[in-house]
Design an enzyme around this catalytic site. Structure first.
Site, mmCIF file in Angstrom:
data_model
loop_
_atom_site.group_PDB
_atom_site.id
_atom_site.type_symbol
_atom_site.label_atom_id
_atom_site.label_comp_id
_atom_site.label_asym_id
_atom_site.label_seq_id
_atom_site.Cartn_x
_atom_site.Cartn_y
_atom_site.Cartn_z
ATOM 1 N N GLU A 1 7.295 -41.025 -31.582
ATOM 2 C CA GLU A 1 8.584 -40.791 -30.831
ATOM 3 C C GLU A 1 9.509 -41.939 -31.011
ATOM 4 O O GLU A 1 10.617 -41.802 -30.880
ATOM 5 C CB GLU A 1 8.151 -40.929 -29.335
ATOM 6 N N ASP B 1 1.374 -37.778 -35.268
ATOM 7 C CA ASP B 1 1.279 -38.131 -33.906
ATOM 8 C C ASP B 1 2.037 -39.529 -33.695
ATOM 9 O O ASP B 1 2.529 -40.228 -34.918
ATOM 10 C CB ASP B 1 -0.173 -38.190 -33.663
#
Ligand SMILES: *[C@@H]1O[C@H](CO)[C@@H](O)[C@H](O)[C@H]1NC(C)=O
Ligand SMILES: *[C@@H]1O[C@H](CO)[C@@H](O)[C@H](O)[C@H]1NC(C)=O
Ligand SMILES: *[C@@H]1O[C@H](CO)[C@@H](O)[C@H](O)[C@H]1NC(C)=O
Ligand SMILES: *[C@@H]1O[C@H](CO)[C@@H](O)[C@H](O)[C@H]1NC(C)=O
Ligand SMILES: *[C@@H]1O[C@H](CO)[C@@H](O)[C@H](O)[C@H]1NC(C)=O
Ligand SMILES: *[C@@H]1O[C@H](CO)[C@@H](O)[C@H](O)[C@H]1NC(C)=O
Ligand SMILES: *[C@@H]1O[C@H](CO)[C@@H](O)[C@H](O)[C@H]1NC(C)=O
Ligand SMILES: CC(=O)N[C@H]1CO[C@H](CO)[C@@H](O)[C@@H]1O
Length: 868
Positions: free
Chosen positions: A435, A432
């Site tokens: 980005e 997770d």
């Protein structure tokens, strides 16, 4: 004149050269771009040299560019536009899986290069002459549509005009979006943690600069990939599409289709075909942020067992960690020894365990993983001194970030995962915040540094999306170490999650020796070759229930087939009816996981009462029953690139009615799912393409074809229909009696149960299906031949019927697997005689459909069943 004779000499080869005269008026276009200074024709390449005519708006224009138009094979054209004098950042070597053809071929396309000033090129489909891509700035009437090529250091612009306005476009992810893209909108591609916003159309976690264009009049589709990792805007207007890119090169791939399925097969041949998932990863997953203790986690598993709900995998979010530090567990809440023993106990029941791992490594004093990262040298470096780790802030506070382009970062990661595996024998990893997500936006000191003179990557001249690029991520000036030397994060931000996924896959394969199961939030084109994805932080709303359908369909088009949205919704509170609807739809996602946020009310399938629980169990049973079919679809995803779930237009590409349908979808080519997406609704308005359809459950022949129908769908019903012509291999779990020893139902048990073939007859009285079998976990079973592929076929002269199997490959021992029953939808009466492998049987009946039961036909041998 030299040039012209050269043109003529190549005229007879694959490409066709167009030397038009152009109405160049002084102000149109504002930036005409480049003229052609040289041109070479090779067997499978055209090389065009360009020189700058007019500088672009932001300076640093490239004086001499070179264009390579490469005919990769009959279906794929590649056009690269490079700086002739300097090496620029490009990613093609990292991601390109395609080996160009050495054999001669007949292209489905031709290209036209406009050799007079300014340079432009066009791509034409030979079969119907349609112009698929055309960078000429003026239309046929001489109207100026857009600029010519702009190619500068930090800004690249290239446009194409559409042959007819407002085409059907799909792709350009990742975002929360309807399936068919808007025809007047600027789509930004830049990886971003957009967790809480859920704003439609803005850029989210992943980058997929690929679109498909469908001409629904002819049913022909083509695809275009811009293989580039820089932030970009893609401006779609009714007549044109414009790439506005902040760096790198233009590396375009054109996929000729002509069917939508072929476009995806060709696309995945370039970016990589999806990996074969572990069988267990297709089972039912339960997660939440807020299983605060090991005991909480164990209680959920116990409740599942108590309520007799199949559970394949239990997950933990960041709760398990010690101060949210990776590769640790909280000594009180998740004592390591009990934690490891719990995971072992799951394995004893054939259940699985996954937990979250974030890339940010806390810089807390004495934290071993941080010391290891620093001593490895494999971290992202700060521009300030080029040596220190760039520091951001994530769950554990201040963190450094591994650089997965740096081999030292990859080794660091593998070692940490190995250390953690020694404590907890996890089955897969959930990655997770990759980005990269950073709570600090660039820097943690709220300094707004003044732009540096010259080029400052933190303040580029053009900002896609109009929001500072470092918003919620690290500085664009940060430095990563690649095989090509130091590269600014500015150029490779969109590849961070991808590079982490590649490193994690390599590590898990080394540690576990089997297929890896990795669910990542961030992706890039080709991610599905390595790992899988969930759609991120949605909300517990009917709106997001709907958005999950275009979400999974688009990811399947991007070659990331193992994908799902958080079932029940992540942010906000779910409720019984919403969960029931989400369990029904979500068990048709290829990846099915219930997940919830920290403050949300519980939403496990047993918390909203018996009715919702029963609906949930039925939904999970539906998935488990269809597992052989899913797994076979995954095999064809892996070998051919075929999406597992598909939009209706994939199968009915010249039916105008299907082009925007995204509230229904197909599983493979024959199962159509039409879920309820509206609160309190007990009917669905569903479109039935022109075909023969049966109710999947009752076998009833539907009377709708090429029209909408209102279907009854009370809370316990999700409408599912089977298209004629299929043989669907299933292993029903509905009637499976749980053994008394308390062992829960898992995919391990499900895949041993008797098979049921569901046959749907079409008008030609023909049906066909396939079944792929292997051990579900070993690496490269297909590549090494350790698999069986069985084909089923039904033929008939409408009086006698023959259903038989052929064993295409028999490298997996399927002798323990039997066919127990067969349903034939579309059969019209009770046969007088049924013969199985030459023996007459009596165990058959007709009630809406023909049911042949009490069979025990080994799958490892071919069979023939005849009736009349
Ligand atoms: C291309 O443009 C340059 C700069 O304007 C000019 O010197 C050159 O003659 C042009 N070449 C051709 C083939 O038009
Ligand atoms: C496209 O969108 C822009 C900005 O929203 C708007 O001004 C323009 O009128 C739209 N054009 C068309 C053809 O819809
Ligand atoms: C187990 O189920 C019971 C009954 O629904 C519920 O009260 C309890 O909170 C559940 N425990 C967990 C951990 O879900
Ligand atoms: C962690 O990073 C922050 C920000 O750079 C710094 O203030 C702090 O001293 C660092 N902590 C340690 C233990 O180095
Ligand atoms: C961010 O960028 C500025 C300017 O390049 C640099 O001085 C600073 O150290 C960078 N890193 C952080 C974490 O702020
Ligand atoms: C749920 O299913 C069980 C077992 O089939 C059945 O006995 C019970 O009546 C069902 N409850 C509801 C509310 O549908
Ligand atoms: C089917 O219904 C949808 C939604 O109401 C509508 O947009 C569409 O035009 C209808 N299609 C046909 C073929 O009637
Ligand atoms: C912002 C965000 O991640 N939204 C997601 C939540 O909802 C749907 C599916 O349920 C996703 O497709 C969105 O991307």
């Amino acid at each position: 004149m030299m040039k012209y004779s050269l043109f003529l000499s190549v005229f007879l080869l694959v490409g066709v050269i167009f030397i038009g005269s152009l109405n160049v008026n002084a102000s149109c276009p504002a930036f005409p771009g480049y003229n052609v200074t040289n041109y070479q024709r090779y067997p499978n390449d055209i090389v065009v040299e360009l020189s700058l005519l007019s500088p672009g708006p932001y300076g640093n224009d490239i004086q001499n560019a070179v264009v390579h138009l490469s005919f990769v094979n009959a279906e794929v054209l590649r056009v690269r536009i490079l700086d002739a004098d300097n090496q620029r950042w490009e990613i093609s070597d990292i991601i390109n899986k395609l080996v160009p053809s050495n054999e001669p071929f007949n292209s489905l396309y031709e290209t036209k290069v406009h050799a007079a000033d300014p340079f432009s090129f066009a791509v034409i489909r030979i079969s119907d002459g349609s112009v698929l891509f055309n960078t000429s700035p003026t239309d046929e009437n001489g109207n100026c549509l857009f600029n010519g090529l702009i190619f500068s250091d930090y800004y690249i612009e290239l446009s194409t005009q559409f042959e007819s306005p407002n085409p059907n476009l799909y792709g350009l992810g990742e975002r929360t979006t309807q399936l068919r893209l808007l025809n007047n909108y600027t789509y930004t591609i830049f990886n971003k943690d957009e967790g809480t916003a859920s704003t439609p159309n803005i850029n989210t976690y992943g980058s997929h600069p690929f679109y498909m264009n469908l001409d629904s009049k002819t049913g022909n589709a083509h695809g275009v990939l811009l293989l580039n990792s820089n932030a970009m805007d893609i401006v779609i207007q009714p007549q044109s599409l414009t790439y506005k890119v902040t760096g790198g090169i233009l590396d375009l791939f054109f996929f000729m289709g002509p069917s939508p399925l072929q476009v995806i097969q060709q696309y995945t041949s370039v970016v990589g075909k999806p990996h074969m998932p572990s069988y267990w990863s297709l089972g039912w997953h339960q997660c939440r942020w807020g299983y605060r203790t090991l005991q909480d986690t164990m209680d959920v598993v116990s409740n599942y067992t108590y309520y007799n709900i199949p559970l394949e995998t239990i997950w933990n979010d960041i709760d398990y960690m010690d101060d949210y530090k990776d590769f640790t567990s909280d000594p009180e809440r998740f004592p390591p020894d009990q934690y490891g023993a719990f995971v072992d106990s799951l394995h004893a029941n054939n259940q699985h365990y996954m937990m979250i791992v974030d890339p940010g490594i806390s810089n807390a004093t004495g934290y071993q993983s941080y010391e290891d990262l620093i001593s490895s040298g494999g971290y992202i470096r700060d521009a300030a001194d080029g040596v220190s780790p760039v520091i951001g802030m994530v769950w554990p506070g201040f963190t450094a970030f591994p650089d997965f382009f740096n081999p030292d970062g990859v080794s660091f990661w593998q070692q940490q995962l190995q250390n953690w595996y020694n404590v907890v024998k996890f089955d897969g990893i959930w990655i997770d915040m990759n980005e990269i997500s950073n709570f600090c936006s660039g820097n943690c000191w709220n300094i707004d540094p003044a732009p540096q003179p010259g080029f400052d990557p933190n303040f580029p001249p053009y900002i896609p999306g109009g929001i500072q690029l470092s918003d919620r991520t690290i500085n664009m000036s940060s430095i990563q170490s690649t095989a090509y030397g130091d590269v600014l994060h500015y150029n490779i931000h969109n590849l961070y999650g991808y590079s982490e996924g590649v490193a994690t896959r390599r590590a898990l394969e080394n540690i576990q020796g089997t297929r890896s199961t990795i669910i990542s939030r961030s992706t890039f084109a080709g991610a599905g070759y390595h790992y899988s994805h969930w759609l991120g932080d949605n909300k517990s709303t009917y709106q997001d229930l709907y958005y999950s359908i275009p979400g999974i369909l688009l990811m399947n088009m991007f070659g990331v087939p193992l994908v799902g949205a958080d079932i029940g919704g992540f942010n906000g509170n779910s409720n019984g009816p919403l969960l029931a609807r989400w369990m029904q739809l979500g068990n048709f996602y290829p990846f099915s996981r219930n997940h919830n946020t920290y403050n949300g009310v519980p939403q496990e399938p047993y918390v909203f009462g018996e009715q919702v629980m029963n609906i949930s169990i039925a939904a999970i049973n539906m998935k488990y029953t269809l597992l052989p079919y899913y797994y076979t679809l995954f095999h064809f995803a892996h070998t051919q690139g075929n999406p597992v779930v598909r939009p209706l237009f994939f199968e009915y590409s010249n039916d105008e009615n299907t082009v925007a349908i995204d509230q229904q979808f197909l599983l493979g080519s024959h199962i159509m799912v039409s879920p309820v997406l509206v609160e309190d609704a007990v009917t669905v308005n569903a479109y039935f393409p022109d075909d023969t359809w049966y109710d999947f459950f009752s076998g009833e022949l539907m009377t709708y074809s090429g029209q909408n129908a209102t279907l009854d769908a009370p809370l316990e019903v999700i409408p599912v229909h089977l298209r004629a012509g299929a043989i669907i291999p299933t292993q029903p779990t509905y009637n499976y009696e749980k053994p008394a020893n308390g062992v829960p139902i898992t995919t391990t048990i499900a895949r041993t149960l008797p098979f049921e073939l569901i046959v749907s007859l079409d008008q030609g009285i023909y049906a066909y299906g396939q079944l792929y079998l292997d051990d579900g976990i070993s690496l490269d079973t297909y590549e090494n031949g350790f698999y069986s592929l069985i084909e089923f076929e039904l033929t008939s002269d409408s009086v006698t019927f023959k259903l038989s199997s052929t064993i295409d490959t028999n490298g997996y021992d399927a002798s323990h697997l039997n066919i127990g029953s067969i349903k034939v939808y579309g059969a019209t009466s009770l046969p007088s005689n049924v013969v199985v492998n030459g023996q007459s049987i009596t165990t058959y009946q007709f009630n809406n459909y023909l049911l042949i039961e009490n069979l025990e036909i080994p799958l490892s041998e071919t069979f023939e069943i005849d009736w009349s």
